[in-house]
Enzyme design. Sequence first.
Site, PDB file in Angstrom:
ATOM      1  N   SER A  60      -0.292  -5.281   4.221  1.00  0.00           N
ATOM      2  CA  SER A  60      -0.928  -5.565   5.763  1.00  0.00           C
ATOM      3  C   SER A  60      -0.351  -3.825   6.495  1.00  0.00           C
ATOM      4  O   SER A  60       0.728  -3.601   6.519  1.00  0.00           O
ATOM      5  CB  SER A  60       0.270  -6.395   6.051  1.00  0.00           C
ATOM      6  N   ALA A 101       6.861  16.676   0.142  1.00  0.00           N
ATOM      7  CA  ALA A 101       6.762  18.316  -1.271  1.00  0.00           C
ATOM      8  C   ALA A 101       6.922  16.990  -2.462  1.00  0.00           C
ATOM      9  O   ALA A 101       7.002  15.667  -2.509  1.00  0.00           O
ATOM     10  CB  ALA A 101       8.647  18.294  -0.999  1.00  0.00           C
ATOM     11  N   LYS A 124       2.825  25.163  -3.334  1.00  0.00           N
ATOM     12  CA  LYS A 124       3.989  25.069  -2.203  1.00  0.00           C
ATOM     13  C   LYS A 124       5.018  25.678  -4.117  1.00  0.00           C
ATOM     14  O   LYS A 124       4.404  25.802  -5.547  1.00  0.00           O
ATOM     15  CB  LYS A 124       5.274  24.152  -2.476  1.00  0.00           C
ATOM     16  N   ILE A 126       7.762  11.421  -5.568  1.00  0.00           N
ATOM     17  CA  ILE A 126       5.902  11.141  -5.816  1.00  0.00           C
ATOM     18  C   ILE A 126       5.485  10.942  -7.647  1.00  0.00           C
ATOM     19  O   ILE A 126       4.946  10.022  -7.664  1.00  0.00           O
ATOM     20  CB  ILE A 126       5.172  11.804  -4.680  1.00  0.00           C
ATOM     21  N   GLY A 151       0.908  -1.593  -0.429  1.00  0.00           N
ATOM     22  CA  GLY A 151      -0.209   0.103  -0.177  1.00  0.00           C
ATOM     23  C   GLY A 151       0.910   0.856   0.286  1.00  0.00           C
ATOM     24  O   GLY A 151       2.019   1.498  -0.772  1.00  0.00           O
ATOM     25  N   VAL A 197       8.187   8.944   4.649  1.00  0.00           N
ATOM     26  CA  VAL A 197       8.202  10.835   5.236  1.00  0.00           C
ATOM     27  C   VAL A 197       7.848  11.850   3.445  1.00  0.00           C
ATOM     28  O   VAL A 197       8.275  13.055   4.040  1.00  0.00           O
ATOM     29  CB  VAL A 197       9.906  10.655   5.062  1.00  0.00           C
TER      30      VAL A 197
END
Length: 522
Positions: A48, A59, A87, A356, A21, A56
């Site tokens: 799980s 940004a 941002k 990301i 996940g 963490v």
Amino acid sequence: MSAAMRDDNRSRPFRVVIVGGGTAGWMSAAGIRRQVRTDDYSVTLIESDEIGTVGVGEATLPHIKAFNDMLGVDEAQFMRETRATFKLGIQFRDWDLPGDGYIHPFGPFGESWGGVEFQHHWLRGKQAGSQRFSLQDYSYSVVAARNNAFEFPNEDRKSIRSTYTYAYHFDAGLYAAYLRSLATQRGVRRIEGQVCDVSRNPTTGDIEELTLKSGERIAGDLFIDCSGFRSLLLGGIMGVAWEDWTQWLPCDRALAVPCKRVGALTPYTRATARRAGWMWRIPLQHRTGNGYIFSSRFINDGEARDTLLAGLEGAAQGEPRLLRFSPGRRERAWSGNCVAIGLASGFLEPLESTSIHLVQAAVTDLVSLMPSPGSTGIDPRLVDEFNRLNDMRYERIRDFLVLHYTANRRVGEPLWDYVRSMPLPDSLVHQMQLFRARATLPNHRYGVFARDSWLSVLVGQGIVPTGYDRLADAYALPTVVARMTELRSRIQTNVDAMSSHGAFIADYCQSAEVAASEEATA
């Protein structure tokens, strides 16, 4: 294969199974479910609650807005639920020399005149002694960030207020939870469990079935590995090797800790160079995220912890969490019928908030190259193209990150002396030589960072070109100086009329919990 079996394959959906996940898993699940037909594809995610996620990454880059828009996300609601802020760029402190600083903005520097990019006009003025202002003064994003100001960009492309974009700071754990809710509402099947065995086709080597600790078996046609650094499927089962980039990116550890938010709510991430690495500061509505990325070759964990805690602006909210990592990537992100996304595929330190984005890009590419429903196998041409695009992005981001390190004048500090003198990738050497010679900038379609991003770092890190595009000489120098004066004034006047970032957040997307907390302490 018989005609009856082929018909049976066409009658059932193409089965996509995601292992893990967190941000990567739920971005994958939500993105795929949104963009493919429910009748043609099923999406199952196995995770799980007993297995933690890194969580963490707070940004992002402006591309995330397009991803959220594709998902049909209500921006204000998403920001309230993830305690998000806006941002406009990334502020770098002390990266070239202690005391120096610059901002990498989400928007262009200046304007092109006569078909000539702005940096050439600016450099011509500098070399002629007619330009005394920093390049930073000609970026709307930079000036707005300095003023702690924010408003949405103007939709009128002729307006100076349209010359910037924005990203978000958010709580990555809350973002994953938000996407989990969204994805399951739209038909993603979530299974709580841990994979304990993997069955492979003895002929092709493809993954056929996963067995969970509960005994449940999950069959699939395409398996997406979002298991984090473990790379359970791609690395562990498929045996795809890790390509280590430590020789260019020597930092191998991170300490992360949130602290109480104090002061103005700034619309930018901050990265401050330290003796053995750098520290991040990320402002959220309810707290400030902090961390220290460092090289264990040049500092021990205890000293790094003390450095991090000493640099906090507010009281620490817990004990710093230590993460160990190796920068690099898997030699292939897609092998057989297994695709790795996120940390299972590779890791580049969060200096430019790319983690990301790499997930988003991989999901987007995967959807466009997704095998057709009813397929009896995976076309290797799709696999090759996915890997080509993935490799290109990783290598271009790698070069951009290495640029921050190698272009420094922090003489006498072992880490910075090492990165300043280390052998560089040939691709980066080429880009730096072009800029030094003629202020020429890359303009990649794939690779995240284009001309203005490179310009901000090259100039910010003290690299001065010896020449510029001679087409800039077509303008009389007084005309160029006058236009620059007018542009700088226009930017400042418009920024001065903007709302403060904090006020904009309070009016648009403030979390109810944050509002209640602020009211209680008022």
